[in-house]
Design an enzyme around this catalytic site. Structure first.
Site, PDB file in Angstrom:
ATOM      1  N   GLY A  43       0.837  -1.190   0.000  1.00 38.04           N
ATOM      2  CA  GLY A  43       0.000   0.000   0.000  1.00 38.04           C
ATOM      3  C   GLY A  43       0.872   1.239   0.000  1.00 38.04           C
ATOM      4  N   GLN A  61       2.753   9.887   1.806  1.00 38.65           N
ATOM      5  CA  GLN A  61       4.064   9.226   1.816  1.00 38.65           C
ATOM      6  C   GLN A  61       4.938   9.643   0.641  1.00 38.65           C
ATOM      7  OE1 GLN A  61       2.206   5.116   2.497  1.00 38.65           O
ATOM      8  NE2 GLN A  61       4.136   4.964   3.592  1.00 38.65           N
ATOM      9  N   CYS A  84       6.085  -0.059   7.897  1.00 44.35           N
ATOM     10  CA  CYS A  84       5.655   1.066   7.059  1.00 44.35           C
ATOM     11  C   CYS A  84       6.825   1.540   6.208  1.00 44.35           C
ATOM     12  CB  CYS A  84       5.165   2.206   7.954  1.00 44.35           C
ATOM     13  SG  CYS A  84       4.575   3.627   7.028  1.00 44.35           S
ATOM     14  N   LEU A  85       6.549   1.813   4.941  1.00 41.42           N
ATOM     15  CA  LEU A  85       7.599   2.304   4.041  1.00 41.42           C
ATOM     16  C   LEU A  85       8.184   3.632   4.534  1.00 41.42           C
ATOM     17  CD1 LEU A  85       5.828   1.537   0.651  1.00 41.42           C
ATOM     18  CD2 LEU A  85       7.806   0.335   1.583  1.00 41.42           C
ATOM     19  N   HIS A  94      -4.477   0.824   7.879  1.00 35.88           N
ATOM     20  CA  HIS A  94      -3.142   1.450   7.915  1.00 35.88           C
ATOM     21  C   HIS A  94      -3.094   2.634   6.938  1.00 35.88           C
ATOM     22  CE1 HIS A  94       1.440   0.944   8.174  1.00 35.88           C
ATOM     23  NE2 HIS A  94       1.285   1.768   7.160  1.00 35.88           N
ATOM     24  N   GLU A  95      -3.608   2.432   5.716  1.00 34.61           N
ATOM     25  CA  GLU A  95      -3.554   3.500   4.697  1.00 34.61           C
ATOM     26  C   GLU A  95      -4.452   4.674   5.061  1.00 34.61           C
ATOM     27  OE1 GLU A  95      -1.223   3.497   2.599  1.00 34.61           O
ATOM     28  OE2 GLU A  95      -0.738   1.437   3.086  1.00 34.61           O
ATOM     29  N   HIS A 107      -2.891   6.864   7.439  1.00 32.64           N
ATOM     30  CA  HIS A 107      -1.917   7.777   6.816  1.00 32.64           C
ATOM     31  C   HIS A 107      -2.588   9.068   6.352  1.00 32.64           C
ATOM     32  CE1 HIS A 107       1.984   5.933   6.662  1.00 32.64           C
ATOM     33  NE2 HIS A 107       1.559   4.809   6.103  1.00 32.64           N
TER      34      HIS A 107
HETATM   35 NI    NI Z   1       2.611   3.014   6.114  1.00 33.38          NI
END
Ligand code: NI
Length: 175
Positions: A46, A51, A104-105, A146-147, A150
């Site tokens: 995702g 991000q 998480c990225l 999670h997304e 964000h």
């Molecule tokens: Ni994340």
């Protein structure tokens, strides 16, 4: 298409509430395609617009649910499902919650155990601005939560009951 640069904490945009998308023009389509490419390249399951430093209510998600049944270990992997969600809203959540390990990225080198609703319903717009209603469970429900976090400036570490640096052999899908 082009890869976009993923930003990390403590970049302030990751902590802001993203703004609703109002224009479904050609530039938005290019951005969405770039986000899909960037997510696949990372690789991640995702990616939310904040991000890549854009305060927009937009996220892409791509994941194939795993076969839980051990007897079916050799079954072919399920096909990946790709979602583009714009201005999403969680409209319903299950009382049941489940623990799971997330990464998480935008927080490299950290994993955490996070409690999420086992199932959710989401209302959103697709990439052309048409309404979408989704019923999600399993890992997909976790990724969506999670997304959508964000898009509200919330990181998984805010909710994690514990966080740790992963061992070399510890693999977790990132988003
Ligand atoms: Ni994340």
């Amino acid at each position: 298409m082009a890869l976009r640069e993923i930003i990390f904490l403590p970049e302030p945009i990751l902590r802001r509430k993203a703004k609703p998308v109002t224009k479904f023009d050609k530039d938005l389509q290019t951005l969405i395609d770039d986000m899909i490419e960037t997510m696949r390249d990372a690789p991640g399951v995702g990616l939310a617009a904040p991000q890549i430093n854009l305060p927009m209510q937009l996220a892409v998600i791509e994941y194939a649910e795993q076969e839980d049944d051990e007897e079916n270990e050799d079954a072919p992997p399920k096909p990946k499902k790709l979602y583009v969600i714009i201005n999403p809203e969680i409209t319903k959540v299950s009382d049941e919650k489940v623990m799971g390990v997330e990464g998480c990225l935008s927080i490299p080198g950290l994993l955490g155990e996070v409690e999420r609703h086992a199932a959710i319903q989401v209302k959103a717009l697709n990439r052309h601005g048409q309404p979408l209603k989704l019923k999600l469970d399993g890992w997909m429900a976790r990724i969506f939560q999670h997304e959508i976090d964000h898009l509200n400036g919330v990181m998984f570490t805010d909710k994690a009951v514990r966080v740790w640096k992963p061992q070399e052999d510890e693999e977790v899908a990132l988003d």
